[in-house]
Structure formats: structure tokens, C-alpha cells
Design an enzyme around this catalytic site. Structure first.
Site, short mmCIF file in Angstrom:
data_model
loop_
_atom_site.label_atom_id
_atom_site.label_comp_id
_atom_site.label_asym_id
_atom_site.label_seq_id
_atom_site.Cartn_x
_atom_site.Cartn_y
_atom_site.Cartn_z
N ILE A 87 0.84 -1.21 0.00
CA ILE A 87 0.00 0.00 0.00
C ILE A 87 0.88 1.25 0.00
O ILE A 87 0.62 2.21 -0.75
CB ILE A 87 -0.94 0.01 1.23
CG1 ILE A 87 -1.92 -1.16 1.16
CG2 ILE A 87 -1.71 1.33 1.31
CD1 ILE A 87 -2.81 -1.32 2.39
N LYS A 145 -3.28 1.31 16.54
CA LYS A 145 -4.03 2.01 15.50
C LYS A 145 -5.07 2.95 16.13
O LYS A 145 -5.29 4.06 15.65
CB LYS A 145 -4.71 1.02 14.56
CG LYS A 145 -3.74 0.28 13.65
CD LYS A 145 -3.09 1.23 12.65
CE LYS A 145 -2.22 0.47 11.65
NZ LYS A 145 -1.54 1.39 10.71
N TYR A 166 -1.69 -4.45 17.68
CA TYR A 166 -1.94 -3.68 16.45
C TYR A 166 -3.20 -2.81 16.58
O TYR A 166 -3.14 -1.60 16.32
CB TYR A 166 -2.03 -4.66 15.28
CG TYR A 166 -2.33 -4.08 13.92
CD1 TYR A 166 -1.31 -3.59 13.10
CD2 TYR A 166 -3.63 -4.04 13.44
CE1 TYR A 166 -1.60 -3.08 11.84
CE2 TYR A 166 -3.92 -3.54 12.19
CZ TYR A 166 -2.91 -3.06 11.38
OH TYR A 166 -3.20 -2.56 10.14
N ASP A 218 11.73 3.68 4.98
CA ASP A 218 11.35 2.29 5.23
C ASP A 218 12.58 1.49 5.63
O ASP A 218 13.71 1.95 5.43
CB ASP A 218 10.71 1.70 3.94
CG ASP A 218 9.79 0.52 4.21
OD1 ASP A 218 10.27 -0.47 4.82
OD2 ASP A 218 8.63 0.56 3.81
N1 LIG Z 1 -3.42 -4.58 4.14
C1 LIG Z 1 -4.55 -4.27 4.72
O1 LIG Z 1 -5.56 -4.93 4.52
C2 LIG Z 1 -4.61 -3.09 5.67
C3 LIG Z 1 -5.82 -2.80 6.30
C4 LIG Z 1 -5.90 -1.72 7.13
C5 LIG Z 1 -4.78 -0.92 7.32
N2 LIG Z 1 -3.61 -1.21 6.71
C6 LIG Z 1 -2.48 -0.33 6.94
O2 LIG Z 1 -1.91 0.06 5.71
C7 LIG Z 1 -0.51 0.29 5.89
C8 LIG Z 1 0.28 -0.54 4.88
O3 LIG Z 1 0.05 -1.90 5.16
P1 LIG Z 1 0.43 -3.10 4.20
O4 LIG Z 1 -0.64 -4.08 4.27
O5 LIG Z 1 0.86 -2.56 2.88
O6 LIG Z 1 1.65 -3.74 5.03
P2 LIG Z 1 3.13 -4.09 4.65
O7 LIG Z 1 3.65 -4.95 5.76
O8 LIG Z 1 3.20 -4.63 3.26
O9 LIG Z 1 3.83 -2.67 4.68
C9 LIG Z 1 4.33 -2.09 5.83
C10 LIG Z 1 5.62 -1.38 5.49
O10 LIG Z 1 6.18 -0.85 6.71
C11 LIG Z 1 7.55 -1.11 6.71
N3 LIG Z 1 8.06 -1.14 8.09
C12 LIG Z 1 7.90 -2.12 9.02
N4 LIG Z 1 8.56 -1.81 10.14
C13 LIG Z 1 9.14 -0.61 9.93
C14 LIG Z 1 9.98 0.22 10.72
N5 LIG Z 1 10.38 -0.14 11.95
N6 LIG Z 1 10.39 1.42 10.21
C15 LIG Z 1 10.03 1.79 8.94
N7 LIG Z 1 9.25 1.03 8.14
C16 LIG Z 1 8.83 -0.17 8.63
C17 LIG Z 1 7.70 -2.45 6.01
O11 LIG Z 1 9.03 -2.66 5.55
C18 LIG Z 1 6.69 -2.32 4.89
O12 LIG Z 1 7.26 -1.75 3.73
C19 LIG Z 1 -0.21 -0.08 7.34
O13 LIG Z 1 -0.22 1.09 8.13
C20 LIG Z 1 -1.36 -0.98 7.72
O14 LIG Z 1 -1.59 -0.98 9.11
C21 LIG Z 1 -3.50 -2.30 5.89
#
Ligand SMILES: NC(=O)c1ccc[n+]([C@@H]2O[C@H](COP(=O)([O-])OP(=O)(O)OC[C@H]3O[C@@H](n4cnc5c(N)ncnc54)[C@H](O)[C@@H]3O)[C@@H](O)[C@H]2O)c1
Length: 261
Positions: free
Chosen positions: A19, A155, A151, A38
Site C-alpha cells: 500500500i 491504531k 496492532y 522504510d
Molecule cells: N493490508 C490491509 O488490509 C490493511 C488494512 C488496514 C490498514 N492497513 C495499513 O496500511 C498500511 C500498509 O500496510 P500493508 O498491508 O501494505 O503492510 P506491509 O507490511 O506490506 O507494509 C508495511 C511497510 O512498513 C515497513 N516497516 C515495518 N517496520 C518498519 C519500521 N520499523 N520502520 C520503517 N518502516 C517499517 C515495512 O518494511 C513495509 O514496507 C499499514 O499502516 C497498515 O496498518 C493495511
């Protein structure tokens, strides 16, 4: 070396994958210069390379103060004043009742505290008036989820942080909002459903009024909107981008309980 290109500047945490990466691509396409903050170096460098000089990757662990300071100073040196911060990084570390103190610290450090400290570091360099901050929340911020304590708590706190920050920054013309996605077709769900989108839509779609998962581009477009002039009177709120997930109650899409007929 001078600053690269022109246009507003964005920092996107978690921008290397999934995302966050879609947010990076969308903001770059809209004319932003984007710093990808990241820990995923290979993915982040590849993404920045595919965009060109308008993007850069800055290895940044949001749990490390020096990384945050370097991220901000390098962004400012490369691109100038900061117009937008999008916090999309997250840790999915959980374990519910079994979570240790170090699990709690890791989770909150990335999901909540790192975002607050990044904003603290960036504050003197934010465009005033006009800057916009968006925290990526979640449907998990608003409901109980069995087996998950860390989590959802982080959030929920992030949504609350956006409200207080919005009040503190409003006199400077800086807007702060959160955006709460529903289940979105992204790396974690692609793994869970073995990359089978129709199966994922059939199963996860039941929890969304629109009957499907969201797409990362739909989250990115909403983030772009929150940072646009179209959202100039929007601050301190949460935008649900969840296909109706949070509109549904326990009755879901049923007109009446099937057991009553
Ligand atoms: N995927 C879903 O269905 C969903 C639903 C609701 C909310 N979200 C939110 O959307 C956002 C993106 O989620 P996603 O599903 O793409 O997850 P993802 O795990 O693919 O992406 C998370 C990113 O954060 C980075 N990251 C992790 N720890 C870190 C740190 N200590 N410092 C810097 N970067 C760090 C990871 O390397 C990764 O690139 C998140 O905030 C997640 O909570 C996702």
C-alpha cells in the site's frame, strides 16, 4: 548538488512495499517529490529507481531516533520544505495475551511513537500554511479483534493522536487526518490467500458492504485527496476507506436473521 526537480515534497513511511508503494507512485505521478522512509532497502531502492530523481529511498527504522533525524534532514537537503507526511509503515507483531513487553514496544514504536517523533523532527520544516499529515489507521482501530491486542491498540491511539495533533497544528495551517482502510489487496493478504484474488474477494468480501477487498490504489487516491486543496477544510478526522466495513453491524447485510424465518 542542487535540489532535485520542483513540486511539493512528501515523506512516506512504509513506502517501500504494498500500500505504501502505491501511495509513493500516486504522489509521484501527481507531481510530488517523494522520500521513501522504510527498513526494506532492496524494495525501496528498486521503487525509487523505477520512479527516477523525483524519488529517493532513505533507510529509516521508525524505532530509531537517529534514523528519524537523518530521514528528515536528508529529505530537506534533497527536496526542500516538507508538504506532506504519510505514515503507512506498520508492524503486524501481535500475539494478544501472549505478547511480551518487547513485542508491545516494537509494535507501538513503529505504529504510533515513530509517527509522533517523525512529525516532531519534521515540524520546523513543514510548509506553513498548507502542509498535510495523514496517518494510515485501520478498521482494526475501531473494533475488537480476537487474538490481537497490540496492532488494534496502536491504531486506535494513532487515530487519537491525529486529533490532538490537528488542534496543535491548526493555527499554523497544517492539517492532520487519519485514513482507515478496510481489508486491502496487499502483501499480507496476498500471502494469506496465496495470491488468489477471486478467493480473497469471496472470503474477505463478506465483511465489506461492497463485497470485495479494497485495492491499494483506492487507499492512495484517498490519501491524495486528504492532501489536496479539495480537503482544505478537513482536519482532525478519520476517513474510512473500507467499502462499508465500518457501516455494518452484527446483522451485516442480512435483512433479518435467517434463524427467524
Ligand atoms: N493490508 C490491509 O488490509 C490493511 C488494512 C488496514 C490498514 N492497513 C495499513 O496500511 C498500511 C500498509 O500496510 P500493508 O498491508 O501494505 O503492510 P506491509 O507490511 O506490506 O507494509 C508495511 C511497510 O512498513 C515497513 N516497516 C515495518 N517496520 C518498519 C519500521 N520499523 N520502520 C520503517 N518502516 C517499517 C515495512 O518494511 C513495509 O514496507 C499499514 O499502516 C497498515 O496498518 C493495511
Amino acid at each position: 548538488m542542487g535540489m532535485m526537480g520542483t513540486g511539493p515534497t512528501a515523506i512516506v513511511t512504509g513506502g517501500a512495499t504494498s500500500i505504501g508503494a502505491e501511495i509513493v507512485r500516486s504522489f509521484a505521478a501527481a507531481g510530488y517529490r517523494v522520500a521513501i522512509a522504510d527498513i526494506a532497502r532492496a524494495e525501496g531502492e528498486a521503487l525509487a529507481g523505477s520512479i527516477g530523481p523525483q524519488a529517493c529511498f532513505l533507510a529509516t527504522d521508525l524505532a530509531v531516533d537517529d534514523d528519524i533525524a537523518r530521514c528528515v534532514s536528508k529529505t530537506v537537503a534533497t527536496f526542500g520544505k516538507i508538504s506532506v507526511i504519510i505514515h503507512a509503515a506498520c508492524s503486524y507483531v501481535d500475539g494478544g495475551v501472549a505478547a511480551s513487553r518487547s513485542d508491545w514496544r516494537r509494535s507501538l514504536d513503529v505504529n504510533l511513537v515513530g509517527a509522533a517523533l517523525l512529525v516532531r523532527e519534521a515540524r520546523p520544516h513543514l510548509l506553513t500554511p498548507g502542509a498535510s499529515i495523514v496517518f494510515i489507521g485501520s478498521i482494526s482501530a475501531k473494533i475488537g479483534q480476537p487474538g490481537r491486542w497490540l496492532y488494534p491498540a496502536g491504531k486506535a491511539a494513532l487515530l487519537q493522536l491525529a486529533r490532538s495533533m490537528a488542534l496543535d497544528f491548526a493555527p499554523s495551517g497544517i492539517r492532520v487526518n487519519s485514513l482507515s482502510p478496510g481489508k486491502t489487496w496487499s502483501a499480507p493478504l496476498q500471502r494469506k490467500h496465496e495470491n488468489n484474488r477471486p478467493r480473497a474477494d469471496a472470503i474477505e468480501g463478506e465483511f465489506h458492504a461492497l463485497g470485495r477487498l479494497g485495492d491499494a490504489i483506492e487507499i492512495a487516491r484517498a490519501a491524495l485527496f486528504l492532501c489536496s486543496d479539495g480537503a482544505s477544510f478537513i482536519t482532525g478526522t478519520d476517513l474510512a476507506v473500507d467499502g462499508g466495513y465500518s457501516a455494518m453491524g452484527p446483522e451485516r447485510m442480512q435483512v433479518q436473521n435467517p434463524r427467524a424465518s
